[in-house]
Design a protein around this motif. Structure first.
Motif, mmCIF file in Angstrom:
data_model
loop_
_atom_site.group_PDB
_atom_site.id
_atom_site.type_symbol
_atom_site.label_atom_id
_atom_site.label_comp_id
_atom_site.label_asym_id
_atom_site.label_seq_id
_atom_site.Cartn_x
_atom_site.Cartn_y
_atom_site.Cartn_z
ATOM 1 N N ARG A 3 -5.039 8.786 -7.654
ATOM 2 C CA ARG A 3 -4.341 8.171 -6.523
ATOM 3 C C ARG A 3 -5.173 7.008 -5.995
ATOM 4 N NH1 ARG A 3 -4.237 8.711 -0.805
ATOM 5 N NH2 ARG A 3 -2.154 8.360 0.085
ATOM 6 N N PHE A 4 -4.560 5.832 -5.926
ATOM 7 C CA PHE A 4 -5.200 4.645 -5.376
ATOM 8 C C PHE A 4 -4.489 4.241 -4.092
ATOM 9 C CE2 PHE A 4 -7.026 4.390 -9.534
ATOM 10 C CZ PHE A 4 -8.211 3.699 -9.365
ATOM 11 N N LYS A 5 -5.260 3.759 -3.150
ATOM 12 C CA LYS A 5 -4.681 3.273 -1.899
ATOM 13 C C LYS A 5 -5.457 2.051 -1.439
ATOM 14 C CE LYS A 5 -7.409 6.389 1.041
ATOM 15 N NZ LYS A 5 -7.344 7.408 2.122
ATOM 16 N N GLY A 6 -4.789 1.213 -0.667
ATOM 17 C CA GLY A 6 -5.396 -0.032 -0.197
ATOM 18 C C GLY A 6 -4.596 -1.222 -0.672
ATOM 19 N N TYR A 7 -5.286 -2.304 -0.991
ATOM 20 C CA TYR A 7 -4.637 -3.542 -1.416
ATOM 21 C C TYR A 7 -4.390 -3.479 -2.919
ATOM 22 C CZ TYR A 7 -3.677 -8.553 -1.816
ATOM 23 O OH TYR A 7 -3.087 -9.772 -2.048
ATOM 24 N N LEU A 8 -3.140 -3.244 -3.316
ATOM 25 C CA LEU A 8 -2.785 -3.087 -4.724
ATOM 26 C C LEU A 8 -2.001 -4.265 -5.273
ATOM 27 C CD1 LEU A 8 -1.775 0.703 -4.741
ATOM 28 C CD2 LEU A 8 -4.023 -0.337 -5.037
ATOM 29 N N ASN A 9 -1.863 -5.338 -4.482
ATOM 30 C CA ASN A 9 -1.171 -6.542 -4.948
ATOM 31 C C ASN A 9 -2.058 -7.347 -5.889
ATOM 32 O OD1 ASN A 9 1.319 -6.429 -3.370
ATOM 33 N ND2 ASN A 9 -0.001 -6.718 -1.600
ATOM 34 N N ASP A 10 -1.437 -8.171 -6.694
ATOM 35 C CA ASP A 10 -2.143 -9.211 -7.431
ATOM 36 C C ASP A 10 -2.054 -10.482 -6.579
ATOM 37 O OD1 ASP A 10 -2.873 -11.380 -9.071
ATOM 38 O OD2 ASP A 10 -2.354 -10.240 -10.874
ATOM 39 N N PRO A 11 -3.160 -10.961 -6.016
ATOM 40 C CA PRO A 11 -3.093 -12.085 -5.074
ATOM 41 C C PRO A 11 -2.689 -13.406 -5.705
ATOM 42 C CG PRO A 11 -5.362 -11.568 -5.603
ATOM 43 C CD PRO A 11 -4.537 -10.481 -6.210
#
Length: 436
Positions: free
Chosen positions: A248-256
């Motif tokens: 499980r990953f959480k936080g900023y998961l966008n590709d900027p």
């Protein structure tokens, strides 16, 4: 793959994609550790090490290329303890799709830094790619295994990596216990990853207008994973392995650096929008592998993997691997791998100007789209006389060919018909290895 412009950060997801495509150059670190040379109890720390090294060249058609040296060293002590160290360096350059849709008109884009000198133009009918990509990454890892009892072993490890816009640290621990006269092994492992992202110019506000370039500061994300594994010796020539894992990953998961085209009903591009992904992702996977030695010359391994996540992505992987001894000092290893995945719930190749994403998220990143792929691989290895007091060494050459085909079924506006909106990907990898 999303890559960053020259002298600017790139997506960590791209790096993982590349490493996956290169088949993890030297194989699993754990396997290397098990093959390490056993040292006498009174040997020095830097004596009797085994070394596994490789240099790989990776090339995508019309996109990126990479050169990657890897060095792994390992040592098993007389009391059963084992130490493995790994150093990897990547140098990449080329062009990367920015997420925008191919158009009949000229398209102009600016770099994340906003510098006019880094702007680039895409000709009509061409896939928008940022041609100013260049980057380097270095990663260092270590694993230490200690037998607690005759049938129980504990391992701990860590890895740190750094590049222009991304820093990562991972720690892991596992325990393995043998049953049934060591014919059955049960394994339980944990890992935790901490990532820091520093996109050049700041991270864009998810879903914001590309022209406004609304940016924020640095971002972080972290993840935790659990794996349970069972290995069973079925016979003198057959071993089976089954693993279940959840992360499980959480936080900023966008590709900027990814954008999505906004088009009207005629297919004309009216603007762009930065992508917007959920801030957490949970993945579950099951893996099953069977290894069979048919005789002294031939063995095979068949593996199957299924993965699903809460973004709606489902994937299937099947790989068949052969090992064929040509003589006592030469062997070849051909293999073929098939992969298929469905699209994320919020994946969309474009946004109609008259509509808004139904679930509040959107991304045109092809890595989240539907596609299938085939990888063909062939390795040749030759054993050589050892160096110094070493029994032998081995040199190898590996070649891979990867072909990805997009399976997009979104209706194409009349104004975009005739354009290759969803080009596939072809890539080659050539690796030279030396183990001693």
């Amino acid at each position: 793959m999303q890559l960053k412009p020259k002298n600017s950060p790139k997506s960590v997801n791209m790096r993982r994609g590349l490493m996956a495509a290169s088949c993890a150059l030297l194989g699993a670190a754990g396997a290397r550790g098990q093959e390490a040379r056993v040292a006498p109890a009174d040997s020095g720390l830097f004596e009797d090490w085994s070394v596994d090294s490789a240099l790989a060249y990776y090339h995508e058609n019309g996109r990126i290329e990479a050169i990657e040296p890897v060095v792994n060293v390992a040592k098993t002590f007389a009391d059963g303890q084992a130490l493995a160290l790994n150093v990897t360096f990547d140098a990449l350059s080329g062009s990367s799709p920015n997420g925008a849709l191919t158009s009949h008109s000229v398209q102009t884009f600016s770099s994340p830094s906003g510098k006019a000198s880094h702007s680039y133009t895409t000709a009509p009918g061409q896939l928008p790619v940022d041609p100013n990509y260049s980057d380097a990454r270095i990663a260092v890892g270590a694993d230490w295994s200690v037998p607690i009892t005759r049938v129980t072993e504990v391992s701990v490890g860590g890895k740190v990596s750094g590049e222009d816009d991304f820093y990562s640290a991972t720690v892991s621990a596992s325990i393995a216990h043998d049953f049934n006269e060591k014919n059955t092994t049960l394994t339980f492992g944990l890992n935790n990853e901490f990532d820091s992202l520093r996109p050049i110019g700041g991270a864009p506000v998810p879903g914001s207008d590309y022209a406004l370039s609304a940016k924020t500061g640095s971002k972080t994300k972290d993840g935790v994973g659990v794996v349970i594994g069972l290995t069973q010796v079925m016979s003198r020539s057959w071993v089976t392995e089954f693993n279940l894992s959840v992360d499980r990953f959480k936080g900023y998961l966008n590709d900027p650096y990814k954008i999505t085209s906004i088009i009207d009903i005629a297919g004309n591009t009216t603007g762009y929008e930065f992508e917007s992904r959920p801030d957490q992702r949970t993945r579950k996977s099951a893996y099953w592998e069977n290894r069979v030695a048919w005789n002294r010359q031939m063995s095979t391994a068949l593996s199957l993997r299924y993965m699903s996540d809460n973004w709606g992505v489902r994937s299937d992987t099947a790989q068949l691997h052969f090992h064929w001894s040509l003589s006592d000092v030469r062997y070849i290893e051909p293999s073929i791998r098939w992969y298929r995945q469905t699209a994320a719930d919020f994946y969309t190749p474009f946004i109609l100007a008259t509509e808004q994403p139904a679930i509040g998220y959107e991304s045109s990143d092809s890595r989240l789209g539907p596609f299938h792929a085939l990888t063909y691989e062939l390795k040749y290895a030759q054993k050589l006389p050892g160096l110094g007091g070493r029994a032998e060494s081995e040199i190898s050459v590996r070649a891979e060919y990867y072909q990805q085909t997009f399976a997009e079924r979104t209706a194409t506006p009349i104004g975009l018909q005739g354009l290759d909106l969803y080009p596939g990907l072809k890539a080659i990898l050539v690796q030279v290895g030396w183990r001693f």
